[in-house]
Scaffold this active site. Structure first.
Site, PDB file in Angstrom:
ATOM      1  CB  CYS A 154      53.390 -15.820 -58.801  1.00  0.00           C
ATOM      2  SG  CYS A 154      54.365 -15.317 -57.167  1.00  0.00           S
ATOM      3  N   GLY A 410      42.920  33.987 -50.757  1.00  0.00           N
ATOM      4  CA  GLY A 410      42.366  32.824 -50.633  1.00  0.00           C
ATOM      5  C   GLY A 410      43.389  32.010 -49.695  1.00  0.00           C
ATOM      6  CB  VAL A 412      48.643  30.429 -48.267  1.00  0.00           C
ATOM      7  CG1 VAL A 412      50.321  30.337 -48.620  1.00  0.00           C
ATOM      8  CG2 VAL A 412      48.372  31.811 -48.601  1.00  0.00           C
ATOM      9  CE  LYS A 426      50.940  35.327 -51.885  1.00  0.00           C
ATOM     10  NZ  LYS A 426      50.426  35.612 -50.496  1.00  0.00           N
ATOM     11  CG  ASP A 517      49.483  46.118 -47.978  1.00  0.00           C
ATOM     12  OD1 ASP A 517      49.836  46.836 -47.006  1.00  0.00           O
ATOM     13  OD2 ASP A 517      48.738  45.134 -48.300  1.00  0.00           O
TER      14      ASP A 517
HETATM   15  P1  ADP Z   1      47.522  36.781 -49.538  1.00  0.00           P
HETATM   16  O1  ADP Z   1      48.638  37.372 -50.176  1.00  0.00           O
HETATM   17  O2  ADP Z   1      46.560  36.110 -50.237  1.00  0.00           O
HETATM   18  O3  ADP Z   1      46.887  38.025 -48.643  1.00  0.00           O
HETATM   19  P2  ADP Z   1      49.040  36.005 -47.361  1.00  0.00           P
HETATM   20  O4  ADP Z   1      50.240  36.208 -47.981  1.00  0.00           O
HETATM   21  O5  ADP Z   1      48.665  37.102 -46.270  1.00  0.00           O
HETATM   22  O6  ADP Z   1      47.909  35.804 -48.447  1.00  0.00           O
HETATM   23  O7  ADP Z   1      49.161  34.500 -46.566  1.00  0.00           O
HETATM   24  C1  ADP Z   1      48.199  34.148 -45.802  1.00  0.00           C
HETATM   25  C2  ADP Z   1      48.677  33.458 -44.714  1.00  0.00           C
HETATM   26  O8  ADP Z   1      49.449  32.208 -45.171  1.00  0.00           O
HETATM   27  C3  ADP Z   1      50.069  34.047 -43.917  1.00  0.00           C
HETATM   28  O9  ADP Z   1      49.453  35.003 -42.808  1.00  0.00           O
HETATM   29  C4  ADP Z   1      50.998  32.982 -43.567  1.00  0.00           C
HETATM   30  O10 ADP Z   1      50.651  32.586 -42.333  1.00  0.00           O
HETATM   31  C5  ADP Z   1      50.869  32.118 -44.547  1.00  0.00           C
HETATM   32  N1  ADP Z   1      51.774  32.208 -45.627  1.00  0.00           N
HETATM   33  C6  ADP Z   1      51.492  32.950 -46.736  1.00  0.00           C
HETATM   34  N2  ADP Z   1      52.751  32.829 -47.547  1.00  0.00           N
HETATM   35  C7  ADP Z   1      53.730  32.104 -47.016  1.00  0.00           C
HETATM   36  C8  ADP Z   1      55.051  31.478 -47.070  1.00  0.00           C
HETATM   37  N3  ADP Z   1      55.511  31.890 -48.264  1.00  0.00           N
HETATM   38  N4  ADP Z   1      55.591  30.699 -46.232  1.00  0.00           N
HETATM   39  C9  ADP Z   1      54.911  30.276 -45.090  1.00  0.00           C
HETATM   40  N5  ADP Z   1      53.634  31.115 -44.675  1.00  0.00           N
HETATM   41  C10 ADP Z   1      52.989  31.678 -45.816  1.00  0.00           C
END
Ligand code: ADP
Length: 655
Positions: A154, A410, A412, A426, A517
């Site tokens: 306006c 990949g 995260v 992820k 793992d």
């Molecule tokens: P992937 O399962 O694909 O191999 P990761 O679980 O190893 O991936 O995750 C890669 C990085 O991302 C980890 O080293 C961590 O630093 C970060 N990350 C993964 N999941 C989480 C989460 N739930 N909270 C905080 N950081 C995370």
């Protein structure tokens, strides 16, 4: 503190209180309570609220409405084009806040930009609800922004100029609000309340049935995440209609409303000590002492370690003669008539009554019970999914805030679900996972729920790449946490980390679920320093020969027992072997196991019967526990349940 109704990260436009002040846009954490709308800095590193930047009194708000979007906004405030919003390669695109709304009060409009339309709607709805009895609500507003000294709708130049467009107050709620002004505001509805179907009061269950039905007390508040959920109010009682091994139970509240609740948010009324601040379940004598030393007059009620089914009250007191202070532990005694007492025979029918009495009277104790001390800040635990039965998550409910790292699958990221709940996302790189098989299994994995497992919240499978949404763990991966040289860990802290992992593994063992793992790199640490096990079972879906073949360069050779290296024979006992190696990693503060050997030398070494040495920080007893995990014969290795027993024994005995 007033209870928080909503909490979200938005973009806030500066208010240009002075004509010359610059126009800028900052990400802020907005909190809405009954009396204030406040905004704070946000620490994206830690996922925590920072210092307060400003607030608006709810009673001063005169209008809450959407705003017509700007012409040609910069990318961060642009609505993404179809298909563009979840393009992982262009991170900036998903950090968008394209949906503006305005909160008008005596100083003019506050412009706030939401990442999603849904969240904007939710906030406007809640704000309208808390202001509905305000006395100065307006009937007209400005649909467009005030910018460069005028309203775009306006051209009026005063910030407080009367609105130019009549509000469409559908159902006339604003007017009705004014004429029915009450002195006390009713509580606003919860976000889902308006969509929830209120059922008529059901008949009381028949007395015989009532006797069998389980009653529980809520340990935490729970705000429904979807329409099938039932709201929980801390301290209130609920009747359980359907109990199962699954993490969601069907319940009825005292008003007859029914729905699903997270079972880890309630406890049976019969052991309702858990609702008290002073009660710490599963805490050892030495942990209690550690905590108590922080505050004179502090006390803790815990399960007695020596006498099962009994409780102990631990108190810390200082005096003029004993400035160092001392800690005393009193077992709660019980008479044959089921009455409770501590030092002298002041009898009570219940433990809470006994505690209340001794909060005012020392009556034989070294001090009266002054301050309840609790182990962890009793924040609500994770739920197994974001609402009952919700395993497919709408990606539009996600806001992406920070990249956390890159793993096997990949990138995260850290983000928010519905602007409010912390999550880790992820993003599964295409070709890195057998997705269909994983998606089939995801529903099963969602039902794995334990306080020491990183919770799987759900998946986004309707787009590519698919996302896996999990609990966010602010301190990242355990391996890096251990390697941070600035931190000096006490032996008790290292043992506590192993205990956390062992608890999770005992749970997986009881569900006959193999991790496959387990290693420090696959555990994460939350903001309270609690270690949780992550990525359980995920290795089965990896598409990468280097990882899946035991000869591959990425295969976890150093965490594998002989039978896995030789015949790929996985079992709970191969997880036990890995757990021993994980304990070794913890006690050597993140060293690489068999660091001087390559993978094939390690295999040879292990098959010949050689084992990891004792890390300096590990006592003989601790080393004996890890060593027992490396028995050549799988069946001779202890179970996780036995390992946990051994760890708890040490926590109780070693200072
Ligand atoms: P992937 O399962 O694909 O191999 P990761 O679980 O190893 O991936 O995750 C890669 C990085 O991302 C980890 O080293 C961590 O630093 C970060 N990350 C993964 N999941 C989480 C989460 N739930 N909270 C905080 N950081 C995370």
């Amino acid at each position: 503190m007033a209870s928080i109704i909503l909490e979200s990260i938005f973009l806030k436009r500066s208010q240009q209180k002075k004509k010359t002040s610059p126009l800028n846009f900052k990400k802020r954490l907005f909190l809405l309570t009954e009396s204030k709308l406040s905004y704070y800095e946000y620490d994206f590193e830690r996922g925590r609220r920072g210092s307060k930047k400003g607030s608006v009194d709810i009673e001063k708000i005169t209008c809450v409405e959407t705003v017509v979007p700007e012409n040609n906004p910069p990318p961060e405030r642009q609505v993404p084009k179809k298909g563009e919003d979840y393009n992982m390669e262009q991170i900036s695109i998903i950090e968008r806040f394209p949906y503006p709304f305005q909160v008008v009060y005596d100083e003019g409009p506050l412009y706030v930009f939401s990442p999603t339309e849904e969240l904007r709607k939710r906030w406007i709805h809640q704000l309208k609800s808390v202001i509905r009895y305000n006395s100065d609500l307006v009937q007209k507003y400005h649909p467009c922004f005030w910018i460069d000294g005028q309203y775009l709708c306006c051209s009026q130049t005063a910030k407080n100029a009367m609105g130019c467009k009549i509000l469409e107050s559908r159902n006339g709620s604003l007017k009705a609000g004014r004429s029915h002004r009450k002195t006390k505001k009713p509580l606003p509805p919860t976000p889902e309340e308006d969509t929830m179907v209120m059922k008529p009061l059901p008949p009381e269950p028949a007395p015989s049935a009532a006797g069998e039905m389980k009653k529980v007390v809520a340990l935490y508040n729970y705000v429904p995440m979807n329409v099938q959920d039932l709201q929980l109010q801390k301290g209130e009682e609920y009747l359980i209609l359907e109990e199962s091994h699954l993490p969601w139970w069907k319940a009825r509240d005292k008003n007859g409303r029914e729905g699903y609740i997270p079972s880890n948010y309630v406890t049976a009324t019969s052991n309702s000590l858990e609702i008290y601040e002073w009660y710490s379940k599963n805490i050892t004598r030495s942990q209690a002492e550690q905590l108590l030393k922080q505050e004179e007059g502090g006390f803790i009620v815990r399960d007695s370690t020596s006498k099962t089914g009994k409780y102990t009250v631990s108190v810390y007191a200082k005096s003029a003669v004993d400035p160092q202070g001392m800690i005393r532990h009193y077992v709660v005694c019980c008479t044959p008539q089921n009455q409770y007492y501590l030092a002298e025979k002041h009898l009570f029918n219940t433990i809470p009554e006994l505690i209340t009495y001794h909060q005012h009277n020392s009556a034989g104790l070294i001090s009266r019970l002054k301050y309840p001390v609790s182990r962890h800040q009793k924040s609500a635990p994770s739920t197994a999914g974001l609402g009952y039965g919700s395993w497919e998550i709408d990606p539009k409910d996600l806001t992406f805030l920070k990249e956390l790292g890159t793993g096997q699958f990949g990138v995260v990221k850290y983000g928010k679900w519905r602007g409010q709940y912390n999550v880790a996302i992820k993003m599964i790189r295409e070709g890195s996972m057998s997705e269909d098989e994983f998606i089939d299994e995801a529903k099963v994995m969602m039902n794995l729920s334990h306080e020491k497992l990183v919770q799987l919240y759900g998946v986004c499978t309707k787009q590519r790449p698919i996302f896996i949404i999990t609990e966010y763990m602010a301190n990242g991966c355990l391996l890096n946490f251990l390697r941070e040289t600035q931190r000096r860990f006490q032996p008790a802290e290292l043992l506590e980390m192993c205990k956390d992992v062992c608890e999770a593994m005992e749970y997986l063992e009881s569900k006959q679920f193999l991790h496959r793992d387990l290693a420090a790199r696959n555990c994460l640490v939350n903001d309270q320093g609690i270690v949780k096990v992550s990525d359980f079972g995920l290795s089965r879906y990896v598409l990468d020969d280097e990882y899946t073949s035991s000869m591959g360069s990425k295969f976890p050779v150093r965490w594998s027992p002989p039978e896995v290296l030789l015949y790929s024979k996985f079992s709970s006992k191969s997880d036990v072997w890995s757990f021993g190696v994980l304990m070794w990693e913890v006690y050597s503060l993140g060293k690489m196991p068999y660091e001087r050997f390559n993978n094939s030398e390690t295999t040879e070494h292990v098959i010949q019967g050689l084992r990891l040495y004792r890390p300096q920080q590990a006592s003989e007893r601790v080393y004996a526990i890890m060593y027992s995990c490396w028995h050549e014969k799988a069946e001779e290795r202890p179970t996780f349940s036995a390992l946990l027993g051994s760890i708890v024994d040490i926590t109780d005995e070693e200072p």
